[in-house]
Design an enzyme around this catalytic site. Structure first.
Site, mmCIF file in Angstrom:
data_model
loop_
_atom_site.group_PDB
_atom_site.id
_atom_site.type_symbol
_atom_site.label_atom_id
_atom_site.label_comp_id
_atom_site.label_asym_id
_atom_site.label_seq_id
_atom_site.Cartn_x
_atom_site.Cartn_y
_atom_site.Cartn_z
ATOM 1 C CG LEU A 14 -1.810 1.226 1.413
ATOM 2 C CD1 LEU A 14 -2.756 1.424 0.226
ATOM 3 C CD2 LEU A 14 -2.592 1.113 2.725
ATOM 4 C CB SER A 131 -6.071 -3.750 10.959
ATOM 5 O OG SER A 131 -6.678 -4.985 10.598
ATOM 6 C CE1 TYR A 144 -1.424 -6.307 11.534
ATOM 7 C CE2 TYR A 144 -3.758 -6.850 11.597
ATOM 8 C CZ TYR A 144 -2.707 -6.149 11.039
ATOM 9 O OH TYR A 144 -2.934 -5.287 9.983
ATOM 10 C CE LYS A 148 -2.053 -2.644 12.186
ATOM 11 N NZ LYS A 148 -1.395 -1.467 11.578
ATOM 12 C CB THR A 179 -1.304 -4.885 0.952
ATOM 13 O OG1 THR A 179 -1.561 -5.721 2.098
ATOM 14 C CG2 THR A 179 -2.397 -3.833 0.844
#
Length: 277
Positions: A14, A131, A144, A148, A179
């Site tokens: 991205l 995200s 993750y 986030k 991506t």
């Protein structure tokens, strides 16, 4: 109107799309990455409006050096990130910390370096890529999602800190976009193996690997949308990107409302009673 836009993680995925499209519409772009020679090659070599520099987002010194070199920054797009996948118990403490260093402390480092420049000019826009996993917890995404969710809280609160200085903030929650997040250089699998999880771990890893290159979202379209936000006088505080993300966030909002209501009986009357003091 031409702006100076700093993009982290501009060497692929991205970040590359954002930098290319920003250049195409006449913005000046500061494109950063851990390997600046690769960033420049990916973006097509030297260009009048392109400045490439090394920036490892986990290094506050790198971030400060980049800002010292280029001075004015109108828009910061915190894009750099990676994915430490796995069930919580199979992710080592060191892996968890590395996930936080890149996805949470990384954008904090760059923003900390940029804000004094924006405050001095009483203008600026900080855009941070979060995200859907920053609002909705997911299986195999403990590290993750934790990073986030941290980004969400930081950015939502940062808005109040910098709003008096005419600095805008936008946190972006993309769904699944095609991506390079799931390629080997961006995804790290769990280092530990626990028998209770074994029957689930292997097929889940294979499922994530099969998803690579098949995600429904077009990163070029997302890049255009982000540049549209960067041109707005009053950009949104939150931008949910992709039909899948919008559906997931709407479902989470309804779930939160239901949980709040379900808590009312036990949690709604917990005020301190002065009569018992």
């Amino acid at each position: 109107m031409s702006k100076v836009i700093l993009v982290t993680g501009a060497g692929r995925g991205l970040g590359t799309d954002i930098a290319r499209q920003a250049l195409a519409v006449g913005h000046q772009v500061v494109a950063t990455g851990r390997r600046p020679e690769e960033v420049e090659t990916t973006l097509g070599g030297p260009q009048d409006n392109l400045l490439v520099t090394r920036l490892d987002v986990t290094s506050l010194e790198d971030a400060q050096a980049a800002i010292d070199r280029f001075g004015r920054i109108d828009v910061l797009i915190n894009n750099a990130g990676n994915f430490y996948a796995g069930y919580f118990e199979e992710i080592t403490p060191a892996q968890m910390r590395r996930q936080m260093e890149t996805n949470l402390f990384g954008p904090m480092n760059v923003t900390r370096a940029v804000l004094p420049v924006m405050r001095a000019r009483r203008a600026g826009h900080v855009i941070t890529i979060s995200s859907t996993a920053g609002l909705v917890g997911m299986e195999f995404c403990a590290a993750y999602a934790a990073s986030k969710f941290g980004v969400e809280g930081w950015m939502e609160s940062l808005r109040y800190d910098v709003e008096p200085y005419n600095i805008c903030t936008t946190v972006v929650e993309p769904g699944f976009f095609r991506t390079e997040l799931l390629v080997d250089g961006s995804t790290t699998w769990p280092e530990l193996s626990i028998d209770d999880y074994a029957a689930r771990t292997a097929p889940t890893i294979e499922g994530w690997k099969r998803m690579n290159g098949r995600q429904g979202g077009d990163p070029a379209k997302l890049a255009r949308a982000l540049l549209t936000l960067a041109d707005q006088d009053k950009p949104p505080q939150r931008f949910v990107a992709g039909a899948d993300a919008i559906e997931a966030v709407q479902a989470k909002a309804q779930e939160l409302l239901a949980q709040a209501e379900a808590s009312r009986g036990l949690g709604g009357d917990l005020a301190y009673d002065d009569t018992h003091a």
